[in-house]
Design a protein around this motif. Structure first.
Motif, short mmCIF file in Angstrom:
data_model
loop_
_atom_site.label_atom_id
_atom_site.label_comp_id
_atom_site.label_asym_id
_atom_site.label_seq_id
_atom_site.Cartn_x
_atom_site.Cartn_y
_atom_site.Cartn_z
N UNK A 47 0.85 -1.18 0.00
CA UNK A 47 0.00 0.00 0.00
C UNK A 47 0.89 1.23 0.00
N UNK A 48 0.29 2.35 -0.36
CA UNK A 48 1.02 3.62 -0.43
C UNK A 48 0.34 4.61 0.50
N UNK A 49 1.16 5.36 1.22
CA UNK A 49 0.68 6.47 2.04
C UNK A 49 1.21 7.75 1.42
N UNK A 50 0.29 8.59 0.95
CA UNK A 50 0.68 9.84 0.31
C UNK A 50 -0.36 10.93 0.53
N UNK A 51 -1.61 10.52 0.68
CA UNK A 51 -2.73 11.43 0.78
C UNK A 51 -2.90 11.90 2.23
N UNK A 52 -2.56 13.17 2.51
CA UNK A 52 -2.65 13.74 3.85
C UNK A 52 -4.05 14.35 4.01
N UNK A 53 -4.76 13.89 5.04
CA UNK A 53 -6.14 14.33 5.25
C UNK A 53 -6.34 14.78 6.69
N UNK A 54 -7.52 15.33 6.94
CA UNK A 54 -7.86 15.86 8.26
C UNK A 54 -9.24 15.36 8.69
N UNK A 55 -9.31 14.73 9.87
CA UNK A 55 -10.60 14.39 10.46
C UNK A 55 -11.19 15.66 11.07
N UNK A 56 -12.50 15.70 11.21
CA UNK A 56 -13.19 16.89 11.72
C UNK A 56 -12.72 17.28 13.13
N UNK A 57 -12.25 16.33 13.92
CA UNK A 57 -11.77 16.63 15.27
C UNK A 57 -10.36 17.20 15.34
N UNK A 58 -9.70 17.35 14.19
CA UNK A 58 -8.37 17.94 14.17
C UNK A 58 -7.22 16.96 14.03
N UNK A 59 -7.51 15.67 13.87
CA UNK A 59 -6.46 14.68 13.68
C UNK A 59 -6.03 14.68 12.23
N UNK A 60 -4.73 14.82 12.01
CA UNK A 60 -4.14 14.78 10.68
C UNK A 60 -3.68 13.35 10.43
N UNK A 61 -4.05 12.82 9.27
CA UNK A 61 -3.73 11.41 9.01
C UNK A 61 -3.37 11.18 7.56
N UNK A 62 -2.79 10.02 7.33
CA UNK A 62 -2.49 9.54 5.99
C UNK A 62 -3.49 8.46 5.63
#
Length: 186
Positions: free
Chosen positions: A81-96
């Motif tokens: 798998x690849x991790x490249x897409x940086x996203x944000x949950x509504x509670x403020x957690x930044x994730x891949x």
């Protein structure tokens, strides 16, 4: 005392089933130290960077419970798998977001069906495969996280095992691990 018994006797903390992501360990370990050094593990087998499959898991899994997780892991296959897409949950957690995400979702669904007493995230959130990398706080923004992650992304990774980990202040450790497909070296 076995690791499972140690986990069961701990007064605080919880167990989780995860897929370790050693390819991003240095980054996640640094962010863990930044936020709460008490969650930095001294267990050399522990990988801080992970994609959660089921949490919280059982506080005191029986040998039958562990065999069931092993059966699920053995029936699955390892995958890239690849991790490249940086996203944000509504509670403020930044994730891949992993690509593909489906194999993680399938493992979560299978583990949830096998352990209905352990709904993902205690039933509070719909499970979304992700690797947490930061939080919106103290000057950290989605853009600053993207900038700091640029040096390590894209991360090309391999899901090769399920790890049962114990999370507690000053007590994070691996309880047990099972190779996906039963053939990986762990």
């Amino acid at each position: 005392m076995t690791n499972t018994e140690e986990a069961a006797t701990a007064s605080t903390g919880h167990s989780v089933l995860v897929v370790p992501v050693p390819e991003l360990e240095a980054y996640v370990l640094e962010r863990t130290r930044h936020y709460d050094d008490s969650f930095v593990s001294t267990d050399p087998a522990f990988v801080h960077a992970h994609i959660t499959l089921l949490a919280p898991f059982l506080a005191s899994p029986t040998s039958e419970d562990l065999r069931l997780v092993e059966k699920i892991a053995t029936a699955a296959t390892s995958f890239d798998f690849v991790l490249e897409d940086v996203r944000l949950f509504s509670g403020g957690t930044i994730y891949l977001h992993p690509e593909p995400a489906e194999p993680f979702a399938a493992l979560t669904a299978e583990l949830s069906a096998a352990f209905p007493q352990c709904p993902p995230y205690a039933g509070l959130f719909e499970p979304v495969p992700h690797l947490t990398v930061d939080h919106i706080a103290g000057g950290v923004s989605l853009e600053s996280a993207r900038t700091s992650l640029a040096a390590v992304l894209p991360a090309r990774c391999r899901a090769d095992r399920i790890s049962l980990q114990w999370y507690a202040n000053h007590g994070c450790r691996v309880i047990e691990e099972w190779p996906l497909g039963g053939t990986s070296e762990v």
